[in-house]
Design a protein around this motif. Structure first.
Motif, PDB file in Angstrom:
ATOM      1  N   GLN A  67     -41.499 -16.824  43.565  1.00  0.00           N
ATOM      2  CA  GLN A  67     -41.945 -16.353  44.875  1.00  0.00           C
ATOM      3  C   GLN A  67     -43.239 -17.066  45.284  1.00  0.00           C
ATOM      4  O   GLN A  67     -43.442 -17.358  46.465  1.00  0.00           O
ATOM      5  N   ARG A  68     -44.077 -17.410  44.306  1.00  0.00           N
ATOM      6  CA  ARG A  68     -45.303 -18.139  44.650  1.00  0.00           C
ATOM      7  C   ARG A  68     -44.976 -19.569  45.098  1.00  0.00           C
ATOM      8  O   ARG A  68     -45.630 -20.099  45.993  1.00  0.00           O
ATOM      9  N   VAL A  69     -43.945 -20.166  44.489  1.00  0.00           N
ATOM     10  CA  VAL A  69     -43.498 -21.486  44.980  1.00  0.00           C
ATOM     11  C   VAL A  69     -43.011 -21.347  46.427  1.00  0.00           C
ATOM     12  O   VAL A  69     -43.354 -22.147  47.309  1.00  0.00           O
ATOM     13  N   ALA A  70     -42.245 -20.273  46.668  1.00  0.00           N
ATOM     14  CA  ALA A  70     -41.714 -20.055  48.026  1.00  0.00           C
ATOM     15  C   ALA A  70     -42.855 -19.847  49.031  1.00  0.00           C
ATOM     16  O   ALA A  70     -42.779 -20.313  50.171  1.00  0.00           O
ATOM     17  N   ILE A  71     -43.904 -19.175  48.592  1.00  0.00           N
ATOM     18  CA  ILE A  71     -45.050 -18.970  49.479  1.00  0.00           C
ATOM     19  C   ILE A  71     -45.747 -20.310  49.738  1.00  0.00           C
ATOM     20  O   ILE A  71     -46.099 -20.631  50.881  1.00  0.00           O
ATOM     21  N   ALA A  72     -45.910 -21.104  48.683  1.00  0.00           N
ATOM     22  CA  ALA A  72     -46.531 -22.422  48.859  1.00  0.00           C
ATOM     23  C   ALA A  72     -45.712 -23.250  49.854  1.00  0.00           C
ATOM     24  O   ALA A  72     -46.261 -23.922  50.734  1.00  0.00           O
ATOM     25  N   ARG A  73     -44.389 -23.176  49.728  1.00  0.00           N
ATOM     26  CA  ARG A  73     -43.521 -23.903  50.667  1.00  0.00           C
ATOM     27  C   ARG A  73     -43.698 -23.377  52.093  1.00  0.00           C
ATOM     28  O   ARG A  73     -43.761 -24.148  53.045  1.00  0.00           O
TER      29      ARG A  73
END
Ligand SMILES: Nc1ncnc2c1ncn2[C@@H]1O[C@H](COP(=O)(O)OP(=O)(O)OP(=O)(O)O)[C@@H](O)[C@H]1O
Ligand SMILES: [Mg+2]
Length: 239
Positions: free
Chosen positions: A149-155
């Motif tokens: 989810q943190r990768v998704a937020i970064a994206r």
């Protein structure tokens, strides 16, 4: 980045039956607001978010972002508009499974035509800012739910959008990872972003300043958050 929604309808036809997913919604959201949307399953929360967030078109009605009538934009114009102004975070992360964290975050920059060197630099910085500087090469399956989810937020943040939509971002996470995600959303709100959050959980909803409750595609409640209108209790509050 004001959002103005007026007389919005989304009607699906399924085997001759009409489903009024959004059934006459009018709301305004001011620049920098943090809004929670609640309501039982099927009440139209995701449909409404997808229309406001330019992922879908309404059957009729108007949505304006910063004065731009988004319902009038072509598919290509909508995609550009979204790329520039809107970040989406989903319950199921929606990452590309075969791509590394770094590639997933770089992707919107490829669409935006940013050169390779700058792309990499910005994606690395963004992943560092969500605490994943040491997992740049990991694929989604090699990461925990909270990390994905943190990768998704970064994206979602890589193009520096003014509006963040989060549709049950903590729905698939344990409470610690969920708290980390909410801390990121809080800090985005503090930085002046507009945050629109869909959730079933009262404690999550209470991070916002305003609660909109839907039922059968209509707004049945809209006002400042109080502990007793989310169905939960705020910390340090006795009532
Ligand atoms: N593509 C579609 N085709 C037909 N009906 C749809 C479609 N998408 C959503 N619906 C219907 O529209 C209504 C609203 O759905 P929506 O996904 O917006 O609800 P929701 O409030 O987000 O629910 P949940 O909390 O379960 O995510 C539901 O009755 C749903 O079945
Ligand atoms: Mg939904």
């Amino acid at each position: 980045m004001t959002i103005e929604v007026k007389d919005l309808y989304k009607i699906y036809s399924l085997e001759g039956v009409e489903i009024h997913a959004v059934n006459g919604i009018s709301i305004n959201i001011e620049d920098g607001e943090f809004v929670s949307i609640m309501g039982q399953s099927g009440s139209g929360k995701s449909t409404l978010m997808h229309i406001i967030g330019c992922l879908d078109k309404p059957t009729r009605g108007s949505t304006k972002i910063d004065g731009q009538e988004t319902t009038e934009l072509s598919e290509n114009e909508l995609a550009d508009f979204r790329l520039d102004k809107i970040g989406f975070i989903f319950q199921t992360f929606n990452l590309i499974p075969r791509a590394s964290a770094l590639k997933n975050v770089e992707l919107p920059l490829i669409y935006a035509g940013v050169n390779r060197v700058e792309r990499r630099e910005r994606a690395v910085k963004m992943l560092e800012s969500v605490g994943l500087g040491d997992r740049l090469g990991s694929r989604p399956t090699q990461l925990s739910g909270g990390q994905q989810q943190r990768v998704a937020i970064a994206r979602a943040l890589i193009n520096d959008p003014k509006i963040i939509f989060a549709d049950e971002p903590t729905g698939n996470l344990d409470s610690k990872s969920g708290a980390e995600i909410m801390a990121i959303l809080d800090s985005l709100h503090k930085k002046g972003k507009t945050v629109i959050l869909v959730t079933h959980e009262a404690e999550v909803a209470e991070h916002a300043n305003r609660l909109i409750r839907l039922l059968d595609g209509k707004v049945i409640e809209d006002g400042p958050i109080k502990a007793n209108n989310t169905g939960g209790k705020r910390k340090n509050e006795l009532v």
